[in-house]
Design a protein around this motif. Sequence first.
Motif, PDB file in Angstrom:
ATOM      1  N   ARG A 164     -14.478   2.469  -6.117  1.00  0.00           N
ATOM      2  CA  ARG A 164     -13.193   1.767  -6.219  1.00  0.00           C
ATOM      3  C   ARG A 164     -12.857   1.660  -7.695  1.00  0.00           C
ATOM      4  O   ARG A 164     -13.717   1.313  -8.500  1.00  0.00           O
ATOM      5  CB  ARG A 164     -13.263   0.360  -5.639  1.00  0.00           C
ATOM      6  N   ASN A 174      -3.143   6.131  -0.367  1.00  0.00           N
ATOM      7  CA  ASN A 174      -4.431   5.436  -0.467  1.00  0.00           C
ATOM      8  C   ASN A 174      -4.521   4.545  -1.710  1.00  0.00           C
ATOM      9  O   ASN A 174      -5.597   4.175  -2.135  1.00  0.00           O
ATOM     10  CB  ASN A 174      -5.593   6.428  -0.434  1.00  0.00           C
ATOM     11  N   LEU A 175      -3.355   4.186  -2.280  1.00  0.00           N
ATOM     12  CA  LEU A 175      -3.308   3.264  -3.412  1.00  0.00           C
ATOM     13  C   LEU A 175      -2.965   1.867  -2.923  1.00  0.00           C
ATOM     14  O   LEU A 175      -2.030   1.691  -2.142  1.00  0.00           O
ATOM     15  CB  LEU A 175      -2.229   3.686  -4.414  1.00  0.00           C
ATOM     16  N   ASN A 176      -3.705   0.880  -3.384  1.00  0.00           N
ATOM     17  CA  ASN A 176      -3.363  -0.513  -3.116  1.00  0.00           C
ATOM     18  C   ASN A 176      -2.651  -1.029  -4.359  1.00  0.00           C
ATOM     19  O   ASN A 176      -3.233  -1.080  -5.442  1.00  0.00           O
ATOM     20  CB  ASN A 176      -4.618  -1.343  -2.844  1.00  0.00           C
ATOM     21  N   TYR A 203      -7.574   2.373  -6.149  1.00  0.00           N
ATOM     22  CA  TYR A 203      -7.821   3.407  -5.153  1.00  0.00           C
ATOM     23  C   TYR A 203      -9.306   3.470  -4.840  1.00  0.00           C
ATOM     24  O   TYR A 203     -10.143   3.099  -5.648  1.00  0.00           O
ATOM     25  CB  TYR A 203      -7.293   4.768  -5.614  1.00  0.00           C
ATOM     26  N   TYR A 227     -12.386   5.874  -2.764  1.00  0.00           N
ATOM     27  CA  TYR A 227     -12.756   7.115  -2.100  1.00  0.00           C
ATOM     28  C   TYR A 227     -14.241   7.094  -1.800  1.00  0.00           C
ATOM     29  O   TYR A 227     -15.003   6.342  -2.400  1.00  0.00           O
ATOM     30  CB  TYR A 227     -12.363   8.346  -2.908  1.00  0.00           C
ATOM     31  N   LYS A 245       0.853  -1.184   0.000  1.00  0.00           N
ATOM     32  CA  LYS A 245       0.000   0.000   0.000  1.00  0.00           C
ATOM     33  C   LYS A 245       0.889   1.234   0.000  1.00  0.00           C
ATOM     34  O   LYS A 245       1.886   1.287   0.713  1.00  0.00           O
ATOM     35  CB  LYS A 245      -0.898  -0.027   1.229  1.00  0.00           C
TER      36      LYS A 245
END
Length: 183
Positions: A91, A57-59, A81, A83, A54
């Motif tokens: 997503r 907020n990016l996987n 990502y 939000y 990670k």
Amino acid sequence: MKRIITVISIVSSAWAAAQIAPPPIQRSAPTSRGPVIHSRKGTLIEKKVTSIGKFKNLNIQKIATKDASDNSTETFLGMMYEYETFDEISRKTLTVDKNELGKLVQALQSVEQKENEKANQETKYKFVTMSNIEFGSVYREKLSSWVHYIKIPSPYLNQNLLEFNKDELKELIGLLKKAEQEL
């Protein structure tokens, strides 16, 4: 009167014929052809997603797709990502293939090297992937510092910019190198 009309038409046609068409714009060849198996129709496609890590907020994910009819497979990097707004939860996963990932890592390493050199004027760098993810760096002369960013294509302007510092750039490069080895 006929003379004036004749002269005007001759001058107009000469002027129109004298226009030279601009040269065609040649774009560089794409760095990727994009996921092929993923977009096939009329066949069963298997998709496996493995988390690599990670960043903000990016996987960062390894995505492997397999066509069940001919057992062909392909793997690529996924950047997912999420939000949430008052009315919506979203997503989205954008992909980067292995060739493009190697070029991205090289570009970020070049920026990291440039950051260690002292700049004396405003300087900017960017790398845009085939899925329109923009990785960039800006040297701000007034602040005497670098700001790095990832700009995710999104209709919501306040949701798509991730800024980070020098230490986080090293972390991102390490994560992308790990992903490159796993693809």
